[in-house]
Design a protein around this motif. Sequence first.
Motif, PDB file in Angstrom:
ATOM      1  N   GLU A 179      11.460   8.522 -15.449  1.00  0.00           N
ATOM      2  CA  GLU A 179      12.490   7.542 -15.805  1.00  0.00           C
ATOM      3  C   GLU A 179      12.647   7.437 -17.322  1.00  0.00           C
ATOM      4  O   GLU A 179      13.764   7.334 -17.834  1.00  0.00           O
ATOM      5  CB  GLU A 179      12.124   6.173 -15.206  1.00  0.00           C
ATOM      6  N   LYS A 180      11.526   7.496 -18.025  1.00  0.00           N
ATOM      7  CA  LYS A 180      11.552   7.376 -19.485  1.00  0.00           C
ATOM      8  C   LYS A 180      12.356   8.509 -20.123  1.00  0.00           C
ATOM      9  O   LYS A 180      13.172   8.284 -21.034  1.00  0.00           O
ATOM     10  CB  LYS A 180      10.128   7.370 -20.034  1.00  0.00           C
ATOM     11  N   GLN A 230       2.771   6.319  -9.750  1.00  0.00           N
ATOM     12  CA  GLN A 230       3.541   5.361 -10.545  1.00  0.00           C
ATOM     13  C   GLN A 230       3.726   5.861 -11.976  1.00  0.00           C
ATOM     14  O   GLN A 230       4.792   5.704 -12.571  1.00  0.00           O
ATOM     15  CB  GLN A 230       2.855   3.991 -10.554  1.00  0.00           C
ATOM     16  N   GLU A 231       2.690   6.480 -12.532  1.00  0.00           N
ATOM     17  CA  GLU A 231       2.773   7.028 -13.889  1.00  0.00           C
ATOM     18  C   GLU A 231       3.794   8.166 -13.943  1.00  0.00           C
ATOM     19  O   GLU A 231       4.555   8.290 -14.910  1.00  0.00           O
ATOM     20  CB  GLU A 231       1.394   7.533 -14.329  1.00  0.00           C
ATOM     21  N   LYS A 232       3.807   8.982 -12.909  1.00  0.00           N
ATOM     22  CA  LYS A 232       4.785  10.073 -12.824  1.00  0.00           C
ATOM     23  C   LYS A 232       6.202   9.505 -12.767  1.00  0.00           C
ATOM     24  O   LYS A 232       7.100   9.978 -13.483  1.00  0.00           O
ATOM     25  CB  LYS A 232       4.499  10.923 -11.579  1.00  0.00           C
ATOM     26  N   LYS A 233       6.403   8.484 -11.958  1.00  0.00           N
ATOM     27  CA  LYS A 233       7.718   7.859 -11.823  1.00  0.00           C
ATOM     28  C   LYS A 233       8.199   7.307 -13.163  1.00  0.00           C
ATOM     29  O   LYS A 233       9.359   7.509 -13.566  1.00  0.00           O
ATOM     30  CB  LYS A 233       7.657   6.740 -10.784  1.00  0.00           C
ATOM     31  N   GLU A 234       7.301   6.617 -13.867  1.00  0.00           N
ATOM     32  CA  GLU A 234       7.656   6.030 -15.162  1.00  0.00           C
ATOM     33  C   GLU A 234       7.978   7.113 -16.193  1.00  0.00           C
ATOM     34  O   GLU A 234       8.895   6.951 -17.014  1.00  0.00           O
ATOM     35  CB  GLU A 234       6.505   5.145 -15.661  1.00  0.00           C
ATOM     36  N   LEU A 235       7.252   8.206 -16.159  1.00  0.00           N
ATOM     37  CA  LEU A 235       7.505   9.317 -17.084  1.00  0.00           C
ATOM     38  C   LEU A 235       8.901   9.895 -16.863  1.00  0.00           C
ATOM     39  O   LEU A 235       9.652  10.093 -17.819  1.00  0.00           O
ATOM     40  CB  LEU A 235       6.454  10.416 -16.888  1.00  0.00           C
TER      41      LEU A 235
END
Length: 208
Positions: A159-160, A152-157
């Motif tokens: 996307e950011k 999830q942290e990878k996905k958010e990174l």
Amino acid sequence: MSVSEEQITKLFKARRTVVQMLRDRGYSVDDSDIKMTRHEFIEKYGDNVHLKRDDLLIHCSKGDTPTDQIYVFFPAEQKVGVPMVRNCAKRMKADNVFNAILVVQKALTAPAKAAIGEINSYFSMEVFEESELLTNITEHMFVPKHTVLKDQEKKELLEKYRVKETQLPRILVTDPVARYYGMKRGQVVKITRQSVTADTYDTYRYAV
């Protein structure tokens, strides 16, 4: 220091680094294992004459995912071959444990390496030589802090910053620090460094 004492010290240091490695990967390990002294190690496992490497077996799970378990095997053989590798795999299968680390005294035989390649189609079996574990590489003053991102942290990174993972700088899964953290291809690691102008700054790398 006698040869026997050197072997005990080497094994003690290797096991200590493995326990620290497990903790840093998110596995639940006892503080007593982290803080164990050489004297306590000998009291628990015996001296070089009586110590059995099989007794050093470690089995633990991740605190947030109890079903995510790992074995750490310390084979007694000087040079590990196919039979030992297969025996470890059998135990993993029987106990429904899908991750393992083999701490070997010397490099694996070529057939044993091939056997691990086959096993890794179903499980994750890593191999470290004792000599690689005498010191904890992440404690070296020139090694910055590494934090492996969760999915999830990878996905958010991504996307950011509106980037694809393949656009990030790369880190090889064979890199010593990547091996310490057990990184798999496709994972992203955050590297926190000291800065001259700021306290810290973060960079990210994609494991290949």
